[in-house]
Design a protein around this motif. Structure first.
Motif, PDB file in Angstrom:
ATOM      1  N   ALA A   1       0.834  -1.207   0.000  1.00 43.50           N
ATOM      2  CA  ALA A   1       0.000   0.000   0.000  1.00 43.50           C
ATOM      3  C   ALA A   1       0.867   1.254   0.000  1.00 43.50           C
ATOM      4  N   GLN A   2       0.430   2.242  -0.766  1.00 43.34           N
ATOM      5  CA  GLN A   2       1.102   3.538  -0.861  1.00 43.34           C
ATOM      6  C   GLN A   2       2.596   3.391  -1.150  1.00 43.34           C
ATOM      7  N   SER A   3       2.899   2.565  -2.141  1.00 42.35           N
ATOM      8  CA  SER A   3       4.264   2.535  -2.660  1.00 42.35           C
ATOM      9  C   SER A   3       4.540   3.853  -3.379  1.00 42.35           C
ATOM     10  N   VAL A   4       5.816   4.141  -3.598  1.00 41.69           N
ATOM     11  CA  VAL A   4       6.221   5.379  -4.262  1.00 41.69           C
ATOM     12  C   VAL A   4       6.739   5.039  -5.654  1.00 41.69           C
ATOM     13  N   LEU A   5       6.103   5.606  -6.665  1.00 43.26           N
ATOM     14  CA  LEU A   5       6.500   5.408  -8.057  1.00 43.26           C
ATOM     15  C   LEU A   5       7.161   6.685  -8.542  1.00 43.26           C
ATOM     16  N   THR A   6       8.298   6.570  -9.230  1.00 42.50           N
ATOM     17  CA  THR A   6       9.063   7.759  -9.624  1.00 42.50           C
ATOM     18  C   THR A   6       9.291   7.806 -11.130  1.00 42.50           C
ATOM     19  N   PRO A   7       8.242   7.931 -11.930  1.00 38.91           N
ATOM     20  CA  PRO A   7       8.412   7.923 -13.385  1.00 38.91           C
ATOM     21  C   PRO A   7       8.803   9.279 -13.959  1.00 38.91           C
ATOM     22  N   HIS A   8       9.618   9.274 -15.003  1.00 39.69           N
ATOM     23  CA  HIS A   8       9.711  10.457 -15.856  1.00 39.69           C
ATOM     24  C   HIS A   8       8.562  10.376 -16.869  1.00 39.69           C
ATOM     25  N   PRO A   9       8.319  11.412 -17.669  1.00 39.98           N
ATOM     26  CA  PRO A   9       7.138  11.391 -18.552  1.00 39.98           C
ATOM     27  C   PRO A   9       7.065  10.175 -19.470  1.00 39.98           C
ATOM     28  N   GLY A  10       8.203   9.703 -19.967  1.00 42.43           N
ATOM     29  CA  GLY A  10       8.177   8.524 -20.827  1.00 42.43           C
ATOM     30  C   GLY A  10       7.710   7.290 -20.091  1.00 42.43           C
ATOM     31  N   GLU A  11       8.192   7.100 -18.868  1.00 40.81           N
ATOM     32  CA  GLU A  11       7.757   5.953 -18.067  1.00 40.81           C
ATOM     33  C   GLU A  11       6.299   6.097 -17.640  1.00 40.81           C
ATOM     34  N   MET A  12       5.881   7.332 -17.385  1.00 43.86           N
ATOM     35  CA  MET A  12       4.474   7.553 -17.046  1.00 43.86           C
ATOM     36  C   MET A  12       3.586   7.192 -18.236  1.00 43.86           C
ATOM     37  N   SER A  13       4.081   7.446 -19.424  1.00 39.36           N
ATOM     38  CA  SER A  13       3.340   7.080 -20.626  1.00 39.36           C
ATOM     39  C   SER A  13       3.183   5.573 -20.728  1.00 39.36           C
ATOM     40  N   VAL A  14       4.230   4.832 -20.404  1.00 39.13           N
ATOM     41  CA  VAL A  14       4.153   3.373 -20.428  1.00 39.13           C
ATOM     42  C   VAL A  14       3.140   2.867 -19.408  1.00 39.13           C
ATOM     43  N   LEU A  15       3.129   3.484 -18.218  1.00 36.27           N
ATOM     44  CA  LEU A  15       2.231   3.041 -17.157  1.00 36.27           C
ATOM     45  C   LEU A  15       0.769   3.373 -17.447  1.00 36.27           C
ATOM     46  N   THR A  16       0.536   4.520 -18.081  1.00 35.37           N
ATOM     47  CA  THR A  16      -0.835   5.016 -18.245  1.00 35.37           C
ATOM     48  C   THR A  16      -1.405   4.825 -19.637  1.00 35.37           C
TER      49      THR A  16
ATOM     50  N   VAL B   1       2.724   9.083  -6.611  1.00 34.75           N
ATOM     51  CA  VAL B   1       3.312   9.268  -7.938  1.00 34.75           C
ATOM     52  C   VAL B   1       4.220  10.494  -7.906  1.00 34.75           C
ATOM     53  N   VAL B   2       5.490  10.281  -8.235  1.00 36.09           N
ATOM     54  CA  VAL B   2       6.442  11.377  -8.379  1.00 36.09           C
ATOM     55  C   VAL B   2       6.700  11.542  -9.869  1.00 36.09           C
ATOM     56  N   LEU B   3       6.008  12.487 -10.484  1.00 35.94           N
ATOM     57  CA  LEU B   3       6.165  12.723 -11.923  1.00 35.94           C
ATOM     58  C   LEU B   3       7.322  13.695 -12.108  1.00 35.94           C
ATOM     59  N   LYS B   4       8.456  13.150 -12.517  1.00 36.80           N
ATOM     60  CA  LYS B   4       9.687  13.934 -12.585  1.00 36.80           C
ATOM     61  C   LYS B   4       9.680  14.892 -13.769  1.00 36.80           C
ATOM     62  N   GLY B   5      10.590  15.857 -13.708  1.00 34.55           N
ATOM     63  CA  GLY B   5      10.716  16.846 -14.766  1.00 34.55           C
ATOM     64  C   GLY B   5      10.769  18.240 -14.175  1.00 34.55           C
ATOM     65  N   ALA B   6      10.782  19.249 -15.042  1.00 25.42           N
ATOM     66  CA  ALA B   6      10.726  20.626 -14.563  1.00 25.42           C
ATOM     67  C   ALA B   6       9.457  20.812 -13.741  1.00 25.42           C
ATOM     68  N   LEU B   7       9.601  21.337 -12.522  1.00 30.61           N
ATOM     69  CA  LEU B   7       8.482  21.474 -11.582  1.00 30.61           C
ATOM     70  C   LEU B   7       7.877  20.096 -11.285  1.00 30.61           C
ATOM     71  N   THR B   8       8.700  19.220 -10.737  1.00 31.64           N
ATOM     72  CA  THR B   8       8.283  17.864 -10.385  1.00 31.64           C
ATOM     73  C   THR B   8       7.002  17.890  -9.562  1.00 31.64           C
ATOM     74  N   VAL B   9       6.101  16.947  -9.848  1.00 32.46           N
ATOM     75  CA  VAL B   9       4.814  16.849  -9.174  1.00 32.46           C
ATOM     76  C   VAL B   9       4.795  15.581  -8.325  1.00 32.46           C
ATOM     77  N   VAL B  10       4.395  15.716  -7.066  1.00 35.81           N
ATOM     78  CA  VAL B  10       4.247  14.571  -6.170  1.00 35.81           C
ATOM     79  C   VAL B  10       2.781  14.491  -5.769  1.00 35.81           C
ATOM     80  N   ALA B  11       2.122  13.389  -6.144  1.00 36.56           N
ATOM     81  CA  ALA B  11       0.689  13.245  -5.901  1.00 36.56           C
ATOM     82  C   ALA B  11       0.423  12.039  -5.009  1.00 36.56           C
ATOM     83  N   ALA B  12      -0.577  12.192  -4.130  1.00 37.33           N
ATOM     84  CA  ALA B  12      -0.912  11.146  -3.169  1.00 37.33           C
ATOM     85  C   ALA B  12      -2.292  10.567  -3.462  1.00 37.33           C
ATOM     86  N   PRO B  13      -2.564   9.344  -2.975  1.00 35.07           N
ATOM     87  CA  PRO B  13      -3.874   8.727  -3.220  1.00 35.07           C
ATOM     88  C   PRO B  13      -5.040   9.488  -2.614  1.00 35.07           C
ATOM     89  N   ASP B  14      -4.804  10.320  -1.589  1.00 33.20           N
ATOM     90  CA  ASP B  14      -5.900  11.085  -0.993  1.00 33.20           C
ATOM     91  C   ASP B  14      -6.191  12.377  -1.737  1.00 33.20           C
TER      92      ASP B  14
END
Length: 538
Positions: free
Chosen positions: A404-419, A445-458
């Protein structure tokens, strides 16, 4: 939580309106805002000489905030000057207070050739930009737009401090008017406006600081607001304690599953980062054939040598890892693993998919449901990065297989593969995409890149207010993943581990570029070596 809120313009108006109804009047908010601006200017620029500050003053609340700030600075010994770009009421009490404190006032209408403005800019050491506030509508036209452009091209400009936002920025969309004056520092009132954390506006805001207006914490206008900006105070307050009587077990054990024959450096970067952030023990599980090459470079680590096939982790290695989980408080899967089929099967088995559950398929493999083995050890809190994410994407409903609540650290390319979303769509909607899938998957979800975004399940989302080419280098993500697992191993909550790691990583990149003199010179190892300095400054 004590985090800096990020809001849309309409949300800020609702907050102020409710505060006013609760007795924190607009006039009181303005005086608190102006005093806060003055205190920050005094703190940051106390050693400039001569102490001359010029404010570009508009007709609205930002102009009022600026006048209050100038009045305080005048009382503290500054030569304070207000240049009225837009008309103010003739009976403006804020102007009277400034003059009474020894300040000077000049009107744009009385300075047609701008000679007065130019002489003031030459003498100024700090320039307060208080012309337009958050309600500006673009494009700017007429005299004010020309005025902004003229000031923006004046050379040399003093230290530019924007009051709430640089004049000419759309604080919702991040659009920027031609001629907008780039700020060295933007001082926001109570909350950061979302447009300032979008491009192209972010290129104009400089550093960001926030003045508290002392508003009640139980305003109904706060309900449903879940967007925040990471900053030093938040990170300082969430770092794990370091008690003097501690032992290595106090700070946890991180198990890092990483490496392949083509990516040996990823192991070193991730493991050392986990140590640098304070983990008590780092255990590295890697292809056995790589141990000799790495052991001498990281003598502090302990090692789990995994069965390997041609330099990559073999499918049969899962049992070895599961037997090595004693005292492990967090696990990292992914840096430098490679994308070979045998490693993909290893990860599937590690996540609870037995050998009989794997079958060949023209597009890879699929996983069938299997009965739960009651003797199988459960995985500790988990971080998945890099190739680990690509392997995850091949497992149907993989999000159910992770702790539960694992941390995923994709860059946009990896996020594309996941989604399965195009990278262009992800990049155009970074906040929304990260938030949507964090909620859907139940993981950070830690979406890496310029202005990295960290999002939580809540539904909470944090923005890391850094965009630097210094971080755009191979191995940078391995350092970040190591920082996350190191904090997670110290029993910091998953969301806070991700936010702290991303903020510290970004600050280390900025320091590395500053130390080396140019962003192009920064290597991932340079980012890693600046982590101790970031912690020292916290």
């Amino acid at each position: 939580m004590n985090a800096v809120r990020v809001v849309h313009v309409a949300e800020m108006r609702a907050i102020e309106q409710e505060a006013d109804a609760r007795g924190i009047t607009y006039a009181l908010m303005m005086h608190r805002a102006g005093e806060g601006v003055a205190r920050i200017v005094q703190r940051r620029y106390h050693d400039v000489t001569p102490k001359v500050v010029v404010g570009l003053v508009g007709s609205g609340n930002n102009g009022g905030d600026t006048l209050v700030a100038l009045t305080h600075l005048a009382r503290w010994g500054w030569q304070a000057r207000a240049y009225l770009v837009r008309p103010r009421p003739q009976d403006d009490s804020l102007l009277r207070e400034l003059v009474a404190a020894g300040g000077e006032v000049m009107n744009l209408g009385d300075d047609p050739a701008r000679d007065g403005l130019h002489s003031w800019l030459i003498e100024a050491r700090v320039l307060l930009d208080g012309i337009f506030g958050t309600g500006v509508k673009l494009p700017l036209r007429g005299e004010v737009g020309e005025f902004l452009s003229e000031v923006a091209h004046f050379h040399p400009l003093p230290h530019v401090v924007a009051v709430d936002c640089p004049s000419g920025v759309d604080c919702d969309t991040g659009e920027v008017a031609e001629g907008t004056i780039p700020a060295e520092l933007t001082i926001c009132m109570e909350a950061v406006k979302i447009g300032l954390l979008r491009f192209p506006a972010f290129d104009y805001v400089g550093e960001l600081e926030v003045v508290s207006l002392g508003l009640p914490s139980d305003l109904k206008a706060y309900d449903g607001l879940n967007l925040y900006m990471a900053e030093a105070n938040y990170c300082r307050n969430h770092l794990p304690p370091r008690p003097r009587q501690a032992h290595k077990g106090t700070f946890g054990t991180a198990l890092i599953i990483a490496g392949s024959v083509n990516y040996t450096g990823a192991v070193w970067l991730a493991a050392k980062a986990a140590y640098r952030i304070g983990t008590g023990l780092v255990r590295v599980a890697l292809p056995g054939s790589l141990h000799a090459a790495l052991a001498g470079h990281l003598p502090e680590a302990t090692w789990v040598l995994l069965p390997s096939e041609l330099g990559v982790i073999d499918r049969d290695a899962a049992s070895v890892v599961l037997e090595s989980l004693e005292r492990v408080t967090a696990i990292l899967i992914g840096p430098g693993l490679g994308i070979e089929e045998t490693t993909a099967e290893f990860i599937a088995r590690l996540l609870g998919k037995g050998e009989e559950s794997l079958k060949r398929h023209p597009l890879g493999f699929v996983v069938r449901e299997e009965s739960v083995n009651p003797e199988r050890p459960s995985l500790p809190p988990c971080v998945v990065d890099a190739d680990g994410l690509r392997h995850l994407a091949r497992i149907p409903e993989w999000w159910h297989a992770l702790p539960a609540q694992s941390v995923l650290t994709p860059h946009p390319g990896e996020m594309s593969v996941l989604t399965k979303l195009p990278v262009t769509e992800i990049q155009a909607n970074r906040l929304e995409v990260a938030q949507r899938f964090a909620v859907e998957w139940g993981h950070i979800v830690v979406l890496k890149g310029a202005l990295t975004v960290v999002a939580a399940p809540d539904g909470r989302v944090f923005i890391i207010p850094v965009a630097s080419a210094a971080l755009a280098r191979a191995g940078s993500g391995d350092v970040l993943a190591g920082l996350v697992v190191g904090l997670l191993a110290q029993r910091v909550a998953p969301l806070e581990s991700a936010v702290l790691a991303a903020w510290i990583h970004a600050q280390a990149g900025l320091l590395a570029a500053q130390t080396l003199g140019h962003e192009a010179c920064v290597l991932a190892g340079d980012i890693l070596e600046q982590v101790p300095e970031v912690l020292r400054r916290l």
